[in-house]
Design an enzyme around this catalytic site. Sequence first.
Site, PDB file in Angstrom:
ATOM      1  N   GLU A 110       0.823  -1.220   0.000  1.00 65.41           N
ATOM      2  CA  GLU A 110       0.000   0.000   0.000  1.00 65.41           C
ATOM      3  C   GLU A 110       0.852   1.264   0.000  1.00 65.41           C
ATOM      4  O   GLU A 110       0.458   2.293   0.545  1.00 65.41           O
ATOM      5  CB  GLU A 110      -0.967   0.010   1.188  1.00 65.41           C
ATOM      6  N   GLY A 111       1.995   1.205  -0.639  1.00 65.15           N
ATOM      7  CA  GLY A 111       2.890   2.354  -0.734  1.00 65.15           C
ATOM      8  C   GLY A 111       3.989   2.270   0.292  1.00 65.15           C
ATOM      9  O   GLY A 111       3.735   2.323   1.498  1.00 65.15           O
TER      10      GLY A 111
END
Length: 597
Positions: free
Chosen positions: A440-441
Amino acid sequence: MSDYKAPLEDMRFVLQHLADLRTVQSLPGCEEFTDDLIEAIFEEAGKFAAGVLSPLNRVGDREGARCVDGAVRTAPGWREAYRHFSEAGWASVAAPGEYGGQGLPTLISSSLNEMWKSANLAFSLCPMLTAGAVEAILARGSESLRATYLPKMVSGEWTGTMNLTEPQAGSDLSAVRTRAEPAGDGSYRLFGQKIFITYGEHDLADNIIHLVLARLPDAPEGVKGISLFVVPKFLVEDDGAIGARNDVRCVSIEHKLGIHASPTCVMAYGDAGGAVGYLVGEPHRGLEIMFVMMNMARYAVGMEGVAIAERAWQQALGYANERVQGVDAGVRNGARVPIARHPDVRRMLLLMKSQTEAMRALAAVVASRMDVAERHADADVRAAAQAFVDLMIPVVKGWSTETGIQVASLGVQVHGGMGYVEETGAAQHLRDARITTIYEGTTGIQAIDFIGRKIARDGGTALKVVLDEMRQIAARCDAADDARIQHVGELLHFGIEALETATTHLLDVYAKDIREALAGATPMLELMGVVCGGWQMARAALAARDLLASGDGRESFLRAKIATAHFYADQVLSRADGLAHATLHGGSVLSDDELLD
């Protein structure tokens, strides 16, 4: 591995005295969530987490998920646990009532999510992704898509996924190649491959609803040419019944460092004529819709940092209190004592405890503002709350996950050699935690987002509002009649100054030399997290002092809260100056190519 026990006392304290529960309870749609109801929900959730999910954590790590001919089988006990989870209503707590949900405020549901993640991180990922898919369909899906998919996704009968990454396109989504061709009947046919798809295939639910990024034939290049599609594992008939198998399959699952029981899938779309999909929202605007899921997921992954830290802390504390070795420092021929009595072990345990409490408090404050941003009647109040949430999402995600890894690593260290042995379970927490700073980054991506979109874009306006809130708390600490709280306030002042200095530098350099600014981005994100943690610990100490004066609450808990805030200030908040220095001077070595020879 030790048993998990939900930290309900600290959760109650945070909600009632730091996260402004009363304001949340007064918001439209939240009035029925009384203290008694919340207490009952927390008690039952704690029992479910401890009694059902926690015992499966080690089983899942040992057995993992298995893929045979495209069919994924989860670990023993997983299917039964998921069925109980859904039947008990835990899958639907945060969803709106019109689709069968219970409409809990984010402040409450995020605390429940912490319990699931602490008890069994690998299990929690399935409902987490489903909740994100529900939000995306709610936000931009047609009435038909909502009616077809949301009731059973909300109930937990069907699960959801997020399909972004491809072999040639990791974090660079502009390189996505999966294509979607109009079928002439309002649907599309998708062709392509996705990787790293959490719970992309499993045996927990009757259907899996994939949200897939793909390009239409007329799509422009880059991220502005990406559309979003609903692609079910099984097609759904007009009467809602499950129909034929769609042209989507799991090719394989990854063999990972941790979260072994969570199947991370390679998914193939369109090997037999095209996977049937349905457009969500407008063409070429899929990425902005997907960001609805991504922001939720980033906050949820930040909660994983909190949750893993809590689980590692509980286990380390239990071991340190039971493991007898050595005598008290400075005592000759004394009795052997538990290692929790030794100064360095106490230091490690308090680092674990204080940072976990700081992360929990900050995450809860952000969750509270999410509720205000969504539900408050005043548009200006909603906008101010949303500005705070936007600023803090990368902090919760980046700082909490990096700190969660540090806490889990300390947990191994407290165990000594036994921590490196799998049977104790301490190593699993560290292995499971390691992914949280990546998916998620990555932390670097969160840091770039933080200094670019969240600080430079508005000239630091949102951050200045937060700094003013911090100063008010520091001033209250100055006026406290407790020397320890005054000391916390003194170090909070220093932290605020360090954060201001770093912010001024980044605002100045961002437009002049983006490389230099980005070189200091990750230290800046950590600095923000450390100071925000100090801010919340100072607030906690002030609240504990007031409760002690009024005779409310358990005295030993409240005294420990003040002592823990004092420790955090000395051992963690004191790092602010060094992080500010790294932020200011991060770009000094970028031109020295010899460093990477």
